[in-house]
Scaffold this motif. Structure first.
Motif, PDB file in Angstrom:
ATOM      1  N   GLY A  31       0.818  -1.203   0.000  1.00  0.00           N
ATOM      2  CA  GLY A  31       0.000   0.000   0.000  1.00  0.00           C
ATOM      3  C   GLY A  31       0.851   1.252   0.000  1.00  0.00           C
ATOM      4  N   ASN A  32       1.990   1.194   0.691  1.00  0.00           N
ATOM      5  CA  ASN A  32       2.908   2.337   0.692  1.00  0.00           C
ATOM      6  C   ASN A  32       3.371   2.670  -0.717  1.00  0.00           C
ATOM      7  OD1 ASN A  32       3.346   3.413   3.351  1.00  0.00           O
ATOM      8  ND2 ASN A  32       4.181   1.424   3.917  1.00  0.00           N
ATOM      9  N   ALA A  33       3.659   1.629  -1.506  1.00  0.00           N
ATOM     10  CA  ALA A  33       4.147   1.836  -2.869  1.00  0.00           C
ATOM     11  C   ALA A  33       3.074   2.438  -3.771  1.00  0.00           C
ATOM     12  CB  ALA A  33       4.643   0.520  -3.453  1.00  0.00           C
ATOM     13  N   LEU A  34       1.777   2.235  -3.426  1.00  0.00           N
ATOM     14  CA  LEU A  34       0.684   2.741  -4.254  1.00  0.00           C
ATOM     15  C   LEU A  34       0.133   4.085  -3.779  1.00  0.00           C
ATOM     16  CD1 LEU A  34      -1.385  -0.526  -4.890  1.00  0.00           C
ATOM     17  CD2 LEU A  34      -0.017   0.732  -6.553  1.00  0.00           C
ATOM     18  N   ALA A  35       0.536   4.511  -2.579  1.00  0.00           N
ATOM     19  CA  ALA A  35       0.022   5.774  -2.047  1.00  0.00           C
ATOM     20  C   ALA A  35       0.395   6.922  -2.982  1.00  0.00           C
ATOM     21  CB  ALA A  35       0.593   6.017  -0.655  1.00  0.00           C
ATOM     22  N   ASN A  36      -0.550   7.818  -3.220  1.00  0.00           N
ATOM     23  CA  ASN A  36      -0.284   8.972  -4.078  1.00  0.00           C
ATOM     24  C   ASN A  36      -0.914  10.220  -3.483  1.00  0.00           C
ATOM     25  OD1 ASN A  36      -3.005   8.684  -4.613  1.00  0.00           O
ATOM     26  ND2 ASN A  36      -2.757   8.109  -6.752  1.00  0.00           N
ATOM     27  N   GLU A  37      -0.835  11.307  -4.216  1.00  0.00           N
ATOM     28  CA  GLU A  37      -1.307  12.582  -3.687  1.00  0.00           C
ATOM     29  C   GLU A  37      -2.808  12.576  -3.446  1.00  0.00           C
ATOM     30  OE1 GLU A  37      -1.171  17.350  -4.862  1.00  0.00           O
ATOM     31  OE2 GLU A  37       0.038  15.887  -5.978  1.00  0.00           O
ATOM     32  N   SER A  38      -3.565  11.902  -4.309  1.00  0.00           N
ATOM     33  CA  SER A  38      -5.023  11.886  -4.159  1.00  0.00           C
ATOM     34  C   SER A  38      -5.444  11.156  -2.891  1.00  0.00           C
ATOM     35  CB  SER A  38      -5.677  11.216  -5.370  1.00  0.00           C
ATOM     36  OG  SER A  38      -5.484  11.970  -6.536  1.00  0.00           O
ATOM     37  N   VAL A  39      -4.837   9.968  -2.661  1.00  0.00           N
ATOM     38  CA  VAL A  39      -5.141   9.174  -1.463  1.00  0.00           C
ATOM     39  C   VAL A  39      -3.812   8.693  -0.880  1.00  0.00           C
ATOM     40  CG1 VAL A  39      -6.416   7.234  -0.501  1.00  0.00           C
ATOM     41  CG2 VAL A  39      -7.318   8.415  -2.510  1.00  0.00           C
ATOM     42  N   PRO A  40      -3.258   9.429   0.078  1.00  0.00           N
ATOM     43  CA  PRO A  40      -1.946   9.070   0.627  1.00  0.00           C
ATOM     44  C   PRO A  40      -1.969   7.942   1.654  1.00  0.00           C
ATOM     45  CG  PRO A  40      -2.715  11.146   1.575  1.00  0.00           C
ATOM     46  CD  PRO A  40      -3.727  10.740   0.550  1.00  0.00           C
ATOM     47  N   ASP A  41      -3.170   7.464   2.022  1.00  0.00           N
ATOM     48  CA  ASP A  41      -3.290   6.430   3.052  1.00  0.00           C
ATOM     49  C   ASP A  41      -2.929   5.059   2.484  1.00  0.00           C
ATOM     50  OD1 ASP A  41      -3.959   4.788   5.151  1.00  0.00           O
ATOM     51  OD2 ASP A  41      -6.137   5.045   4.931  1.00  0.00           O
ATOM     52  N   PRO A  42      -1.819   4.433   2.925  1.00  0.00           N
ATOM     53  CA  PRO A  42      -1.425   3.115   2.390  1.00  0.00           C
ATOM     54  C   PRO A  42      -2.482   2.044   2.603  1.00  0.00           C
ATOM     55  CG  PRO A  42       0.380   4.097   3.631  1.00  0.00           C
ATOM     56  CD  PRO A  42      -0.829   4.935   3.899  1.00  0.00           C
ATOM     57  N   ALA A  43      -3.222   2.112   3.735  1.00  0.00           N
ATOM     58  CA  ALA A  43      -4.228   1.094   4.037  1.00  0.00           C
ATOM     59  C   ALA A  43      -5.312   1.059   2.955  1.00  0.00           C
ATOM     60  CB  ALA A  43      -4.850   1.355   5.404  1.00  0.00           C
ATOM     61  N   PHE A  44      -5.630   2.218   2.393  1.00  0.00           N
ATOM     62  CA  PHE A  44      -6.625   2.284   1.322  1.00  0.00           C
ATOM     63  C   PHE A  44      -6.188   1.426   0.139  1.00  0.00           C
ATOM     64  CE2 PHE A  44      -8.060   4.010  -2.691  1.00  0.00           C
ATOM     65  CZ  PHE A  44      -9.420   4.211  -2.503  1.00  0.00           C
ATOM     66  N   HIS A  45      -4.947   1.541  -0.253  1.00  0.00           N
ATOM     67  CA  HIS A  45      -4.436   0.832  -1.432  1.00  0.00           C
ATOM     68  C   HIS A  45      -4.200  -0.649  -1.160  1.00  0.00           C
ATOM     69  CE1 HIS A  45      -3.979   4.703  -3.438  1.00  0.00           C
ATOM     70  NE2 HIS A  45      -3.473   5.150  -2.321  1.00  0.00           N
ATOM     71  N   ASP A  46      -3.947  -0.986   0.097  1.00  0.00           N
ATOM     72  CA  ASP A  46      -3.739  -2.391   0.460  1.00  0.00           C
ATOM     73  C   ASP A  46      -4.930  -3.258   0.065  1.00  0.00           C
ATOM     74  OD1 ASP A  46      -1.184  -2.826   1.512  1.00  0.00           O
ATOM     75  OD2 ASP A  46      -1.724  -1.915   3.435  1.00  0.00           O
ATOM     76  N   SER A  47      -6.137  -2.702   0.169  1.00  0.00           N
ATOM     77  CA  SER A  47      -7.335  -3.493  -0.142  1.00  0.00           C
ATOM     78  C   SER A  47      -7.335  -3.966  -1.585  1.00  0.00           C
ATOM     79  CB  SER A  47      -8.599  -2.664   0.128  1.00  0.00           C
ATOM     80  OG  SER A  47      -8.694  -2.325   1.490  1.00  0.00           O
ATOM     81  N   PHE A  48      -6.837  -3.135  -2.494  1.00  0.00           N
ATOM     82  CA  PHE A  48      -6.817  -3.514  -3.908  1.00  0.00           C
ATOM     83  C   PHE A  48      -5.754  -4.573  -4.183  1.00  0.00           C
ATOM     84  CE2 PHE A  48      -8.942   0.548  -3.762  1.00  0.00           C
ATOM     85  CZ  PHE A  48     -10.033   0.313  -4.573  1.00  0.00           C
ATOM     86  N   LEU A  49      -4.666  -4.536  -3.426  1.00  0.00           N
ATOM     87  CA  LEU A  49      -3.652  -5.587  -3.559  1.00  0.00           C
ATOM     88  C   LEU A  49      -4.169  -6.912  -3.015  1.00  0.00           C
ATOM     89  CD1 LEU A  49      -0.378  -3.655  -2.629  1.00  0.00           C
ATOM     90  CD2 LEU A  49      -1.307  -4.187  -4.888  1.00  0.00           C
ATOM     91  N   LYS A  50      -4.951  -6.856  -1.933  1.00  0.00           N
ATOM     92  CA  LYS A  50      -5.584  -8.080  -1.427  1.00  0.00           C
ATOM     93  C   LYS A  50      -6.605  -8.599  -2.444  1.00  0.00           C
ATOM     94  CE  LYS A  50      -5.132  -6.763   3.446  1.00  0.00           C
ATOM     95  NZ  LYS A  50      -5.853  -6.225   4.631  1.00  0.00           N
TER      96      LYS A  50
END
Length: 457
Positions: free
Chosen positions: A359-378
């Protein structure tokens, strides 16, 4: 006088020759010009710029496409089509059958863009009968994005890990029935695509559209009917998704805007089943900044959470006069540099999984929260591609699926009636296509080892 004219003419001729010899002749253009048939998304400007910088001597420009597959087919057959063609899975079979797409298998592994270089969940959507025809520009899997502000406003806990559809119904009812601190009423779910919702449920039940040989539709299976019944029940039994009539009435109300995406954008709905591509819209809605959470889609009982995997992927026009340059573009799509652009844009998942390790690798300016992106990797680990058949045009399949899900949505047919009727209709069309198209008969014989006859089973 005559002599004067001759002298003047001679002087003019000398001046003309001198002028011509002094001109700098333009150099021959050694640049290879190739075109990319894709949508006119503003992000394509940065992507083509990076490619042209990475591969000097090649100039890539966008050939804007409007999604009309018939127009694209005509252009390609008449040698006026783009060198590179963006396409969804549901058009790949059609273009391969028409001889439009280049078989990438002899080049892909050597150049680093074979199917193993992207997510295993979408491998089957890049290949036909073991031959690769596409490489992804991005990869989409659905999760549930939710608005924390709406949950907090109603005093409802965020969705728990490993939730199921019982949890989803309970949480949705709380959001609808519990008074909010703000006094506002909210929808539980913004249902932006009924077919996408149904397909996610199909992925969750393990069902599919066709048999493995593509000769029979299996949408009348118990699992597929269970998926559509679950969708129907969320609307008419549990009342947590708006009916079509309710959705139409909501859209006509002032301040709501038209369409489910707008409802979520404007903070009118608490949840939406959607891909990571949604976050490209976040900069346009300041109210969403810092408000978004996500979680994998709910699971059905006795099944793991699973959603459909799709990709916008590029193939190469088999008639391209610049095949080597076009192949370099697919090599570019597999590069870390291109994938990092997708991360920053938020346009779904990047095609190179090595760039999406966390999730850290996917965090960006729009949504900087790594936990948000982790769900898509799962989600991508358990995602599934719904299959297609080489014996029927995928666009026809998509159109008929939409028609019959709409009939269920509007209570014209029950889920079982809709899928049983659709199965008969698709099976009938497969038979018609085989009877009329010798190339499909040849494919039938090659794949089954049997002689084709109209009475095949």
């Amino acid at each position: 006088m005559k002599q004067a004219f001759l002298i003047a003419g001679l002087i003019s001729l000398i001046m003309y020759i001198a002028a011509q010899t002094s001109l700098i002749k333009p150099k021959e253009d050694s640049t290879i010009h190739i075109t990319w048939g894709t949508d006119p998304n503003p992000a394509r400007t940065a992507q083509t710029t990076l490619f042209n910088k990475t591969y000097p001597g090649i100039a890539l420009t966008v050939d804007p496409q409007d999604g009309d597959i018939t127009k694209l087919l005509v252009r390609c057959v008449t040698d006026s089509g783009p060198d590179i063609i963006d396409l969804q899975q549901n058009t790949m079979n059609s273009l391969v059958g028409a001889g439009i797409l280049l078989d990438l298998t002899p080049y892909a592994k050597q150049m680093g863009f074979d199917s193993s270089q992207t997510y295993s969940a979408i491998k089957d959507s890049l290949e036909i009968e073991g031959k690769q025809y596409r490489f992804p520009c991005n990869v989409t899997v659905d999760a549930v994005i939710y608005n924390k502000k709406i949950f907090d406003d109603h005093g409802v806990s965020y969705p728990p890990p490993d939730w199921n559809y019982d949890d989803f119904v309970r949480i949705s009812k709380e959001l609808i029935e519990k008074p909010s601190k703000s006094g506002e009423k909210h929808l539980a779910v913004a249902n932006w695509s009924n077919v996408a919702f149904f397909k996610d449920l199909m992925a969750g039940t393990g069902s599919n559209i066709f048999s493995s040989d593509g000769l029979h539709c299996i949408l009348n299976s118990r699992e597929a009917i269970q998926a559509l019944q679950q969708y129907y029940d969320l609307i008419y039994k549990y009342h947590v998704i708006s009916t079509p009539a309710d959705s139409s009435a909501i859209s006509s109300q002032g301040g709501w805007g038209s369409g489910a995406l707008n409802w979520f954008n404007e903070g009118k709905a608490a949840m939406i089943f959607v891909g990571r591509w949604y976050i490209v819209q976040v900069p346009n809605y300041p109210n969403l900044k810092g408000a978004l959470g996500s979680i994998v889609v709910p699971r059905l009982k006795d099944h793991p959470s699973s959603s459909i995997a799709v990709s916008r992927a590029a193939g190469i026009n088999a008639k391209s006069k610049h095949r080597d340059a076009a192949l370099k573009f697919l090599q570019f799509l597999a590069s870390p540099e291109y994938s990092r652009m997708i991360v920053e844009d938020g346009d779904s998942l990047p095609p190179n999984p090595e760039v999406a390790v966390s999730g850290n690798a996917l965090a960006n300016e729009s949504v900087p929260d790594p936990a948000f992106h982790d769900s898509f990797l799962k989600a991508v680990k358990n995602a599934r591609v719904l299959n297609s058949s080489p014996y029927i045009d995928d666009i026809t399949v998509s159109r008929w699926m939409q028609e019959f899900v709409d009939k269920t949505d509007n209570q014209i047919l029950t889920p079982a009636q809709a899928l049983q009727t659709l199965t008969v209709q698709l099976d009938k069309q497969i038979r018609i296509n085989l009877e009329r198209q010798p190339n499909l008969q040849k494919r039938y014989e090659e794949s089954t080892g049997k002689h084709y006859s109209p009475n095949w089973k």
